[in-house]
Design an enzyme around this catalytic site. Sequence first.
Site, PDB file in Angstrom:
ATOM      1  N   ALA A   1     123.773  45.288  46.559  1.00  0.00           N
ATOM      2  CA  ALA A   1     123.227  44.010  47.021  1.00  0.00           C
ATOM      3  C   ALA A   1     122.688  44.082  48.444  1.00  0.00           C
ATOM      4  O   ALA A   1     121.917  43.206  48.867  1.00  0.00           O
ATOM      5  CB  ALA A   1     124.298  42.932  46.927  1.00  0.00           C
TER       6      ALA A   1
ATOM      7  N   GLY B   1     120.626  46.232  49.455  1.00  0.00           N
ATOM      8  CA  GLY B   1     119.253  46.718  49.390  1.00  0.00           C
ATOM      9  C   GLY B   1     119.157  48.229  49.350  1.00  0.00           C
ATOM     10  O   GLY B   1     120.034  48.919  48.825  1.00  0.00           O
TER      11      GLY B   1
ATOM     12  N   GLY C   1     119.394  51.469  39.241  1.00  0.00           N
ATOM     13  CA  GLY C   1     118.967  52.653  39.982  1.00  0.00           C
ATOM     14  C   GLY C   1     117.843  53.391  39.278  1.00  0.00           C
ATOM     15  O   GLY C   1     116.922  53.904  39.917  1.00  0.00           O
ATOM     16  N   ASP C   2     117.897  53.428  37.946  1.00  0.00           N
ATOM     17  CA  ASP C   2     116.830  54.065  37.173  1.00  0.00           C
ATOM     18  C   ASP C   2     115.516  53.300  37.340  1.00  0.00           C
ATOM     19  O   ASP C   2     114.441  53.902  37.420  1.00  0.00           O
ATOM     20  CB  ASP C   2     117.210  54.117  35.695  1.00  0.00           C
ATOM     21  CG  ASP C   2     118.607  54.673  35.476  1.00  0.00           C
ATOM     22  OD1 ASP C   2     119.040  55.524  36.278  1.00  0.00           O
ATOM     23  OD2 ASP C   2     119.265  54.242  34.520  1.00  0.00           O
TER      24      ASP C   2
END
Length: 324
Positions: free
Chosen positions: A229, A231, A257-258
Amino acid sequence: MTHASIAAVSLNAAVDQTAFVPGFALDRVNRADATRVDAGGKGVNVASFLAGFGHRVALAGLLGRDNAALFDRHFRTAGVDDRCIRIDGATRTNIKIVDRTGDTVTDLNFPGAPATADDLNAVAATVADLAEAGLDWVACCGSLPDGLGPDTYARLIALARDRGAKVALDTSGPALDQALQARPDIIKPNIDELGALLGRTLVDTDDVIRAARSIVSDGVRLVAVSMGADGAILVTARESVLAVPPSTPVVSTVGCGDAMVAGLIHADTLGLGLADSARLATGFSLGALGQIGPRLPAPDQIESYARAVTVTALETTTEGRIHR
């Protein structure tokens, strides 16, 4: 929009089973009120996200024969060119128990079928064939199955780069450490994975940027460090930026993340600078927060998310302190 030719590599794909269990608790009988099953794994997700944005995407890797039908259906629907090698056994299953009332998520990740040197040679030959035909990018993503050594990604990265493709890498541990020797163009560790790589805990922005720059100085063009969260920090040899997303309802964090990896590759195909790349890649991640499975909202929704991302340039003083 520029459509690129991209190959993703998935050596340890997963069947993602999500069970929605209100009031989930240990050591008692729990009842699910809904469930779903998706083709998953980092490489599968990245390939699916990029195909959804119109790129020509092939997936090279390994899948177990025993439960390959789920992946067969998904690749047809997603428009991904299936170039995976089928091996004996089953692709591993990851179970996610979601309790919406308690706002908790419990993961159970299972081992998959082990791979052999011959299996890796077959994947390498596929990547070589794709690269010889012309690839803009290769994305090497995910953990390694039992049987493959930590030098696996280093070998595949060198193979792709020797044939003119750029390479993005998303893995961790010894596989990441050894892969850096082959100098991928982009890596995307999270803050804990980057700290583990360097053998120390990263506690603030200064630590993250210094750590990322130590890797950039060894030949990696872009290090993108995801921080949940808080960033992401993106670092190149000349620039560093912090991208902070707005508060967003979370359906699932799987694939965020992908999605960032896919967003960084997509941004490169558009020729974007670092700040705009950070904004777009974070928009991809925000899109994944609202989905379950390897899919994103429509491109116009992703662009709307990206516009809501706050990007701040970070500068280093001569004393090494980082300032906004």
